[in-house]
Design an enzyme around this catalytic site. Sequence first.
Site, PDB file in Angstrom:
ATOM      1  N   ASP A  13      42.034  37.576  41.573  1.00  0.00           N
ATOM      2  CA  ASP A  13      42.230  38.848  42.285  1.00  0.00           C
ATOM      3  C   ASP A  13      43.033  38.705  43.572  1.00  0.00           C
ATOM      4  O   ASP A  13      42.851  39.460  44.529  1.00  0.00           O
ATOM      5  CB  ASP A  13      40.873  39.510  42.604  1.00  0.00           C
ATOM      6  CG  ASP A  13      40.062  39.752  41.354  1.00  0.00           C
ATOM      7  OD1 ASP A  13      40.672  39.961  40.289  1.00  0.00           O
ATOM      8  OD2 ASP A  13      38.816  39.728  41.436  1.00  0.00           O
ATOM      9  N   LYS A  16      48.089  39.068  42.021  1.00  0.00           N
ATOM     10  CA  LYS A  16      49.135  38.569  41.111  1.00  0.00           C
ATOM     11  C   LYS A  16      49.915  39.715  40.457  1.00  0.00           C
ATOM     12  O   LYS A  16      51.142  39.693  40.394  1.00  0.00           O
ATOM     13  CB  LYS A  16      48.507  37.686  40.017  1.00  0.00           C
ATOM     14  CG  LYS A  16      47.800  36.457  40.564  1.00  0.00           C
ATOM     15  CD  LYS A  16      47.048  35.702  39.485  1.00  0.00           C
ATOM     16  CE  LYS A  16      45.839  36.410  38.931  1.00  0.00           C
ATOM     17  NZ  LYS A  16      44.721  36.583  39.854  1.00  0.00           N
ATOM     18  N   ALA A  39      40.802  39.383  32.989  1.00  0.00           N
ATOM     19  CA  ALA A  39      41.725  39.667  34.089  1.00  0.00           C
ATOM     20  C   ALA A  39      41.841  41.169  34.321  1.00  0.00           C
ATOM     21  O   ALA A  39      41.702  41.964  33.399  1.00  0.00           O
ATOM     22  CB  ALA A  39      43.107  39.105  33.758  1.00  0.00           C
ATOM     23  N   GLY A  40      42.104  41.527  35.556  1.00  0.00           N
ATOM     24  CA  GLY A  40      42.418  42.917  35.904  1.00  0.00           C
ATOM     25  C   GLY A  40      43.522  42.845  36.939  1.00  0.00           C
ATOM     26  O   GLY A  40      43.283  42.396  38.050  1.00  0.00           O
ATOM     27  N   HIS A  41      44.732  43.185  36.558  1.00  0.00           N
ATOM     28  CA  HIS A  41      45.877  43.079  37.458  1.00  0.00           C
ATOM     29  C   HIS A  41      46.321  44.481  37.863  1.00  0.00           C
ATOM     30  O   HIS A  41      46.691  45.290  37.009  1.00  0.00           O
ATOM     31  CB  HIS A  41      47.018  42.310  36.777  1.00  0.00           C
ATOM     32  CG  HIS A  41      46.668  40.873  36.507  1.00  0.00           C
ATOM     33  ND1 HIS A  41      47.515  39.985  35.917  1.00  0.00           N
ATOM     34  CD2 HIS A  41      45.532  40.163  36.776  1.00  0.00           C
ATOM     35  CE1 HIS A  41      46.932  38.803  35.841  1.00  0.00           C
ATOM     36  NE2 HIS A  41      45.722  38.890  36.342  1.00  0.00           N
ATOM     37  N   GLN A 224      43.372  34.894  36.539  1.00  0.00           N
ATOM     38  CA  GLN A 224      42.299  34.240  37.301  1.00  0.00           C
ATOM     39  C   GLN A 224      42.917  33.454  38.469  1.00  0.00           C
ATOM     40  O   GLN A 224      43.988  33.810  38.934  1.00  0.00           O
ATOM     41  CB  GLN A 224      41.451  33.325  36.400  1.00  0.00           C
ATOM     42  CG  GLN A 224      40.550  34.067  35.423  1.00  0.00           C
ATOM     43  CD  GLN A 224      41.253  34.557  34.178  1.00  0.00           C
ATOM     44  OE1 GLN A 224      41.873  33.783  33.478  1.00  0.00           O
ATOM     45  NE2 GLN A 224      41.143  35.836  33.866  1.00  0.00           N
ATOM     46  N   THR A 300      38.208  44.778  36.791  1.00  0.00           N
ATOM     47  CA  THR A 300      37.757  44.791  35.398  1.00  0.00           C
ATOM     48  C   THR A 300      36.321  45.263  35.276  1.00  0.00           C
ATOM     49  O   THR A 300      35.973  46.044  34.411  1.00  0.00           O
ATOM     50  CB  THR A 300      37.911  43.368  34.798  1.00  0.00           C
ATOM     51  OG1 THR A 300      39.307  43.075  34.760  1.00  0.00           O
ATOM     52  CG2 THR A 300      37.350  43.267  33.387  1.00  0.00           C
ATOM     53  N   ARG A 305      33.166  42.310  45.286  1.00  0.00           N
ATOM     54  CA  ARG A 305      33.583  40.917  45.449  1.00  0.00           C
ATOM     55  C   ARG A 305      32.957  40.350  46.710  1.00  0.00           C
ATOM     56  O   ARG A 305      32.872  41.038  47.725  1.00  0.00           O
ATOM     57  CB  ARG A 305      35.105  40.828  45.551  1.00  0.00           C
ATOM     58  CG  ARG A 305      35.835  41.309  44.312  1.00  0.00           C
ATOM     59  CD  ARG A 305      37.356  41.256  44.518  1.00  0.00           C
ATOM     60  NE  ARG A 305      38.077  41.786  43.375  1.00  0.00           N
ATOM     61  CZ  ARG A 305      39.159  42.571  43.462  1.00  0.00           C
ATOM     62  NH1 ARG A 305      39.645  42.905  44.639  1.00  0.00           N
ATOM     63  NH2 ARG A 305      39.751  43.012  42.375  1.00  0.00           N
TER      64      ARG A 305
HETATM   65  P1  GDP Z   1      45.098  40.257  40.544  1.00  0.00           P
HETATM   66  O1  GDP Z   1      43.992  40.101  39.565  1.00  0.00           O
HETATM   67  O2  GDP Z   1      45.472  38.957  41.202  1.00  0.00           O
HETATM   68  O3  GDP Z   1      46.307  40.954  39.988  1.00  0.00           O
HETATM   69  O4  GDP Z   1      44.523  41.166  41.710  1.00  0.00           O
HETATM   70  P2  GDP Z   1      43.628  42.505  41.543  1.00  0.00           P
HETATM   71  O5  GDP Z   1      44.508  43.607  41.111  1.00  0.00           O
HETATM   72  O6  GDP Z   1      42.420  42.237  40.733  1.00  0.00           O
HETATM   73  O7  GDP Z   1      43.105  42.700  43.010  1.00  0.00           O
HETATM   74  C1  GDP Z   1      43.956  42.860  44.087  1.00  0.00           C
HETATM   75  C2  GDP Z   1      43.609  44.184  44.775  1.00  0.00           C
HETATM   76  O8  GDP Z   1      44.226  44.232  46.031  1.00  0.00           O
HETATM   77  C3  GDP Z   1      44.147  45.383  44.017  1.00  0.00           C
HETATM   78  O9  GDP Z   1      43.295  46.470  44.253  1.00  0.00           O
HETATM   79  C4  GDP Z   1      45.500  45.616  44.665  1.00  0.00           C
HETATM   80  O10 GDP Z   1      45.944  46.955  44.540  1.00  0.00           O
HETATM   81  C5  GDP Z   1      45.190  45.272  46.086  1.00  0.00           C
HETATM   82  N1  GDP Z   1      46.286  44.702  46.868  1.00  0.00           N
HETATM   83  C6  GDP Z   1      47.273  43.857  46.493  1.00  0.00           C
HETATM   84  N2  GDP Z   1      48.002  43.478  47.557  1.00  0.00           N
HETATM   85  C7  GDP Z   1      47.468  44.087  48.633  1.00  0.00           C
HETATM   86  C8  GDP Z   1      47.760  44.057  50.032  1.00  0.00           C
HETATM   87  O11 GDP Z   1      48.661  43.381  50.518  1.00  0.00           O
HETATM   88  N3  GDP Z   1      46.957  44.811  50.838  1.00  0.00           N
HETATM   89  C9  GDP Z   1      45.941  45.566  50.364  1.00  0.00           C
HETATM   90  N4  GDP Z   1      45.221  46.266  51.221  1.00  0.00           N
HETATM   91  N5  GDP Z   1      45.628  45.615  49.058  1.00  0.00           N
HETATM   92  C10 GDP Z   1      46.384  44.863  48.205  1.00  0.00           C
HETATM   93  P1  IMO Z   2      42.210  38.079  37.564  1.00  0.00           P
HETATM   94  O1  IMO Z   2      43.292  37.661  36.597  1.00  0.00           O
HETATM   95  C1  IMO Z   2      38.360  37.245  39.397  1.00  0.00           C
HETATM   96  C2  IMO Z   2      35.384  35.192  36.948  1.00  0.00           C
HETATM   97  C3  IMO Z   2      34.170  35.977  36.541  1.00  0.00           C
HETATM   98  C4  IMO Z   2      33.152  34.846  36.425  1.00  0.00           C
HETATM   99  C5  IMO Z   2      33.961  33.701  35.864  1.00  0.00           C
HETATM  100  C6  IMO Z   2      33.882  33.541  34.352  1.00  0.00           C
HETATM  101  O2  IMO Z   2      42.041  39.546  37.677  1.00  0.00           O
HETATM  102  O3  IMO Z   2      42.376  37.390  38.866  1.00  0.00           O
HETATM  103  P2  IMO Z   2      34.769  34.906  32.246  1.00  0.00           P
HETATM  104  O4  IMO Z   2      34.762  36.360  31.944  1.00  0.00           O
HETATM  105  O5  IMO Z   2      36.123  34.299  32.303  1.00  0.00           O
HETATM  106  O6  IMO Z   2      33.824  34.133  31.365  1.00  0.00           O
HETATM  107  O7  IMO Z   2      34.131  34.803  33.729  1.00  0.00           O
HETATM  108  O8  IMO Z   2      35.305  33.967  36.234  1.00  0.00           O
HETATM  109  N1  IMO Z   2      36.666  35.827  36.578  1.00  0.00           N
HETATM  110  C7  IMO Z   2      37.483  36.405  37.462  1.00  0.00           C
HETATM  111  N2  IMO Z   2      37.326  36.629  38.780  1.00  0.00           N
HETATM  112  N3  IMO Z   2      39.508  37.598  38.772  1.00  0.00           N
HETATM  113  C8  IMO Z   2      39.675  37.346  37.463  1.00  0.00           C
HETATM  114  O9  IMO Z   2      40.858  37.576  36.839  1.00  0.00           O
HETATM  115  C9  IMO Z   2      38.625  36.771  36.731  1.00  0.00           C
HETATM  116  N4  IMO Z   2      38.458  36.424  35.436  1.00  0.00           N
HETATM  117  C10 IMO Z   2      37.249  35.833  35.361  1.00  0.00           C
HETATM  118  O10 IMO Z   2      33.806  36.914  37.523  1.00  0.00           O
HETATM  119  O11 IMO Z   2      32.718  34.465  37.706  1.00  0.00           O
HETATM  120 MG    MG Z   3      42.106  40.913  39.175  1.00  0.00          MG
END
Ligand code: GDP
Ligand code: IMO
Ligand code: MG
Length: 427
Positions: A13, A16, A39-41, A224, A300, A305
């Site tokens: 998170d 990415k 994953a949740g991007h 991740q 996701t 967090r």
């Molecule tokens: P990923 O899994 O690495 O793609 O990241 P996630 O999407 O799960 O989580 C990142 C969160 O931070 C999302 O809600 C984004 O919209 C938000 N985000 C990304 N970059 C920034 C930033 O520079 N500032 C703030 N405030 N939020 C951000």
């Molecule tokens: P993105 O790509 C943050 C964490 C879960 C758990 C552990 C194992 O959005 O960054 P799993 O479902 O893989 O068996 O879970 O890994 N986890 C993540 N935490 N971002 C993710 O993906 C994750 N994918 C899995 O919370 O602790």
């Molecule tokens: Mg994510």
Amino acid sequence: MAVDLLLGLQWGDEGKGKIVDVLTSNYNIIARFQGGPNAGHTLVFNGKKHVLHTIPSGIFHDDATNLVGNGVVIDPVIFKGELDKLEEQNIDYRKSLLISRKAHIILPTHRLLDAASEASKGKAKIGSTLKGIGPTYMDKTGRNGIRIGDLELSDWKERYRNLADKHESMIAYYNVDIEYNLKELEEEFFKAIDVLKSLTFIDSEEYIYQAQKAEKSILAEGAQGSLLDIDFGTYPFVTSSNTTAAGACTGLGVAPNQIGEVFGIFKAYTTRVGSGPFPTELFDEDGKTMGRVGNEFGATTGRPRRCGWLDLVALKYACRVNGVTQLMMMKGDVLSGFKTLKVCTQYKYKGKTISHLPYNIEPENVEPIYTEFSGWNEDLTEMSDASELPKALNEYIDFLEKELEIPITIVSVGPDRKQTIFRQQFV
Ligand code: GDP
Ligand code: IMO
Ligand code: MG
């Protein structure tokens, strides 16, 4: 042409999805190399938020090809849900989305097995997203899995049945209370499989080889983070794939000497969702503020967090394991308003001061040692040029660059595509 990598350096998170979206205009192909719908991007542009789970984050760009690599595990039902959302946005994914025949399929029973395994662990649970990731990769390494390419074979349903039946007996073995209706789950699953079969399946390693030969630019998108890597993460509280740079080689069929830039993404602080050790975790007002201002809820699962200060010991380790060549610092805006900022530079480990990540970072063994910095009050979210960044933030960045010996080339100051500041490279 070399393949560039983009991956998370913490516990996921990091942002990415946002940066892949920002960088896609520089690339012909975006290729996801591991993980699955755990994953949740998140991408934000034109006032709208999009969350992708399996589909690469370049999908919103008309001229990019998006490849789901062999290292990814695909849940057809979740994948179909993602396609439906793209359709609502009038995204023509049919011409731009390719799937590797060697990617493995998450069956409904994999998800049930994940739930049964977690329930049986009680307090020791991993905190899995329960998307069936662990059981699917177990079947992959156990040589029992079903792959995308199998859907083109006449006997694949028979293979499905055999595996699903085996899974049912394994679920019973766990002896935990899990209610499910497999018939219903299968109905949904087979409908989604039909949709999946209407997409283009390819021999992706050959595709990438030819694309490289044709001088196409390729960005590999990780899921991740490095501290969730099956080998180098905080085992057993990790995911079931190699989230680090080596995972891009095996997850796409790219040779190590073909890797170009390695973009490492990190938050200006640290977060973790799920169980497992987290030395710099905060349980005070500062941690709550990070969670509130940073809107730190899983993309996701929606789970809150855990938040804490930046951990340079862990970040250095991640940079080394990945061979990071450029860093991107996310969510600097969230730290505006803190009077003092802390960065963990060493650990007190079993009475000694150490600078590396030891085998065991449980709280009883590790205590973080912090360096303090003055904070800044300026709102960063409207800034668009590096010259606008406050002095105290520049000092924070300079310190990190010096410690990590890698340039921070992007500073992200908000979730939107536009809230991205490119800094001059110093190498
Ligand atoms: P990923 O899994 O690495 O793609 O990241 P996630 O999407 O799960 O989580 C990142 C969160 O931070 C999302 O809600 C984004 O919209 C938000 N985000 C990304 N970059 C920034 C930033 O520079 N500032 C703030 N405030 N939020 C951000
Ligand atoms: P993105 O790509 C943050 C964490 C879960 C758990 C552990 C194992 O959005 O960054 P799993 O479902 O893989 O068996 O879970 O890994 N986890 C993540 N935490 N971002 C993710 O993906 C994750 N994918 C899995 O919370 O602790
Ligand atoms: Mg994510």
